[in-house]
Design a protein around this motif. Structure first.
Motif, PDB file in Angstrom:
ATOM      1  N   SER A  16       0.869  -1.183   0.000  1.00 41.54           N
ATOM      2  CA  SER A  16       0.000   0.000   0.000  1.00 41.54           C
ATOM      3  C   SER A  16       0.897   1.220   0.000  1.00 41.54           C
ATOM      4  O   SER A  16       2.075   1.137   0.344  1.00 41.54           O
ATOM      5  N   ALA A  26     -11.311   4.164  -4.270  1.00 43.48           N
ATOM      6  CA  ALA A  26     -10.445   2.996  -4.068  1.00 43.48           C
ATOM      7  C   ALA A  26     -10.923   2.135  -2.906  1.00 43.48           C
ATOM      8  O   ALA A  26     -11.011   0.902  -3.023  1.00 43.48           O
ATOM      9  N   GLU A  29     -14.195   0.249  -3.677  1.00 47.67           N
ATOM     10  CA  GLU A  29     -13.966  -0.926  -4.523  1.00 47.67           C
ATOM     11  C   GLU A  29     -13.326  -2.061  -3.733  1.00 47.67           C
ATOM     12  O   GLU A  29     -13.691  -3.232  -3.899  1.00 47.67           O
ATOM     13  N   ALA A  30     -12.387  -1.724  -2.856  1.00 48.47           N
ATOM     14  CA  ALA A  30     -11.715  -2.740  -2.048  1.00 48.47           C
ATOM     15  C   ALA A  30     -12.691  -3.416  -1.091  1.00 48.47           C
ATOM     16  O   ALA A  30     -12.670  -4.646  -0.930  1.00 48.47           O
ATOM     17  N   LEU A 109      -6.318  -7.291  -2.373  1.00 50.78           N
ATOM     18  CA  LEU A 109      -6.268  -5.854  -2.096  1.00 50.78           C
ATOM     19  C   LEU A 109      -4.864  -5.262  -2.218  1.00 50.78           C
ATOM     20  O   LEU A 109      -4.705  -4.034  -2.166  1.00 50.78           O
ATOM     21  N   SER A 110      -3.854  -6.100  -2.382  1.00 54.13           N
ATOM     22  CA  SER A 110      -2.487  -5.601  -2.461  1.00 54.13           C
ATOM     23  C   SER A 110      -2.331  -4.614  -3.613  1.00 54.13           C
ATOM     24  O   SER A 110      -2.768  -4.864  -4.739  1.00 54.13           O
ATOM     25  N   GLY A 111      -1.727  -3.461  -3.291  1.00 52.89           N
ATOM     26  CA  GLY A 111      -1.454  -2.457  -4.301  1.00 52.89           C
ATOM     27  C   GLY A 111      -2.607  -1.551  -4.665  1.00 52.89           C
ATOM     28  O   GLY A 111      -2.464  -0.647  -5.481  1.00 52.89           O
ATOM     29  N   LYS A 112      -3.750  -1.741  -4.029  1.00 50.65           N
ATOM     30  CA  LYS A 112      -4.943  -0.965  -4.400  1.00 50.65           C
ATOM     31  C   LYS A 112      -5.206   0.249  -3.500  1.00 50.65           C
ATOM     32  O   LYS A 112      -6.020   1.106  -3.847  1.00 50.65           O
ATOM     33  N   LEU A 113      -4.533   0.312  -2.337  1.00 47.43           N
ATOM     34  CA  LEU A 113      -4.915   1.298  -1.322  1.00 47.43           C
ATOM     35  C   LEU A 113      -3.719   2.039  -0.749  1.00 47.43           C
ATOM     36  O   LEU A 113      -2.574   1.613  -0.902  1.00 47.43           O
ATOM     37  N   GLU A 117      -6.066   3.708   4.176  1.00 46.50           N
ATOM     38  CA  GLU A 117      -7.215   2.985   3.611  1.00 46.50           C
ATOM     39  C   GLU A 117      -7.139   1.508   3.961  1.00 46.50           C
ATOM     40  O   GLU A 117      -8.144   0.894   4.343  1.00 46.50           O
TER      41      GLU A 117
END
Length: 418
Positions: A16, A26, A29-30, A109-113, A117
């Motif tokens: 993150s 973001a 969506e997560a 969820l890795s890399g999305k937040l 978050e």
């Protein structure tokens, strides 16, 4: 920078960003990817400049006295990431954090937040895993675009509004209030403390747009001071609660207490919880919070006054509690705060200041603080641990203030996790 958060990110290979990215897309969506845990919770949502943590603590204590299992999400941390997420006053354990990281990894969820978050998602998951009856959620910054603002709460609370985070929230009271008002939801009540007139107007306008009832301190409810403690009166439900004896010091805490009691009534109504006057009294008496005018050693007080409004509150508390005592300040503060006006407030009750460096990339240097200060006795303090221990032994009233990150360092070095 969230202490010890990277341990779990590295262990579970969940990445993150350590940045601030206001917005809800973001995280929405997560949360959808992981089963929308926030929709399974009964929530109280807080936003505001000062008073959130204290109001939360009063409310938590009252709810627990009524037999409810309470989760709370706060920021920033006092010790490390674990104390930001708690259930029944117990910080999330390493095993419990592993469980939510495993869930987040499995959901992709890795890399999305951003870090905050990701931590918000972790809090929602832990509260669902722990079967809490109520979750009290404190906004991290602002409200409208804060990652916590994906919830539909039973009630929202806005204790205070002043200039803060102007880079993100705007440099006027109206723009700050616009962000705080973002936590008001359709048809859900909002409880407000004493606000500047321009902020109050923004809150009421947003409440009308959302058809939300406003419950305002010194209007629908108020506090009176009596010989036997304080007395709370609620004009809406006709309840009057006397003999309120709080441990959290300062005149401002009476207002935070009143907000919490009013919020409790909203929660009790929504969850059909019988109201116990004795439970409210006991909860108020038991409520305490780390770093809020907290005496950690004899004569040594920790208080996280990090902006002019909280510094003004600290000054009022010092005048009430120690009117005849000489006060020494030990200060470390973040450079992006209104440092000059914080100093202007504190210099009303002391002319003796020691400035310290602490481990945070946003910290103002002790040397720069000395130059800003108008105090006649001021210097850079290198070894504050020995200094504070000596001050305590000599019964010299000393207040450590400024950044909560500094307070965390002081607490760890003076008393550890005790």
């Amino acid at each position: 920078m969230i202490p010890k958060f990277d341990i779990y990110k590295d262990k579970w290979a969940v990445t993150s960003d350590d940045v601030i990215k206001p917005g809800l897309t973001a995280i929405a969506e997560a949360l959808a990817l992981i089963g929308s845990p926030e929709k399974k919770l009964q929530i109280v949502h807080l936003a505001g400049t000062n008073g959130k943590g204290s109001t939360l603590t009063f409310l938590e204590a009252i709810l627990m006295e009524h037999g409810l299992r309470v989760g709370k999400f706060m920021s920033p941390c006092i010790l490390d990431v674990h104390d930001q997420i708690q259930v029944a006053k117990q910080p999330i354990s390493a095993e419990e954090m592993d469980r939510v990281f495993q869930q987040m990894q499995a959901a992709g969820l890795s890399g999305k937040l951003t870090d905050f978050e990701l931590l918000t998602v972790a809090a929602f998951l832990h509260f669902v895993n722990s079967n809490v009856d109520v979750a009290i959620i404190e906004a991290g910054m602002g409200g409208l675009l804060d990652s916590t603002n994906v919830v539909t709460p039973i009630v929202s609370i806005i204790p205070s509004i002043a200039l803060e985070h102007t880079k993100y929230l705007g440099n006027t009271i109206e723009s700050i209030a616009h962000h705080k008002a973002g936590i008001i939801k359709q048809h859900q009540p909002v409880i407000i403390g004493e606000l500047p007139l321009e902020a109050r107007a923004v809150i009421y306008k947003e409440a009308r747009n959302k058809q939300a009832t406003v419950l305002e301190l010194d209007d629908q409810f108020y506090i009176e001071h009596t010989k036997n403690g304080e007395c709370y009166t609620n004009e809406e439900n006709g309840l009057r609660i006397a003999n309120l004896l709080r441990k959290m010091k300062g005149p401002h805490q009476a207002n935070n207490m009143a907000l919490a009691i009013t919020a409790f009534f909203e929660v009790a109504t929504a969850l059909h919880v019988p109201v116990s006057i004795e439970g409210i009294q006991h909860g108020i008496n038991k409520a305490t919070i780390l770093g809020r005018f907290e005496e950690i050693l004899p004569s040594i007080i920790l208080d996280g006054a990090h902006n002019p409004a909280s510094a003004e509150t600290l000054v009022a508390t010092i005048r009430q509690e120690f009117p005849e005592e000489r006060i020494t300040f030990v200060i470390g503060i973040l450079a992006d705060k209104d440092v000059q006006n914080v100093f202007n407030q504190l210099e009303q009750v002391s002319d003796c200041f020691y400035f310290v460096d602490f481990n945070n990339p946003r910290a103002m240097s002790a040397k720069d603080m000395v130059e800003l200060s108008g105090a006649s006795q001021k210097e850079v303090l290198r070894d504050y641990v020995q200094f504070l221990q000596t001050q305590s032994e000599n019964k010299c009233r000393t207040v450590v203030t400024g950044s909560l990150y500094l307070l965390t360092d002081v607490r760890n070095k003076l008393i550890g996790n005790n």
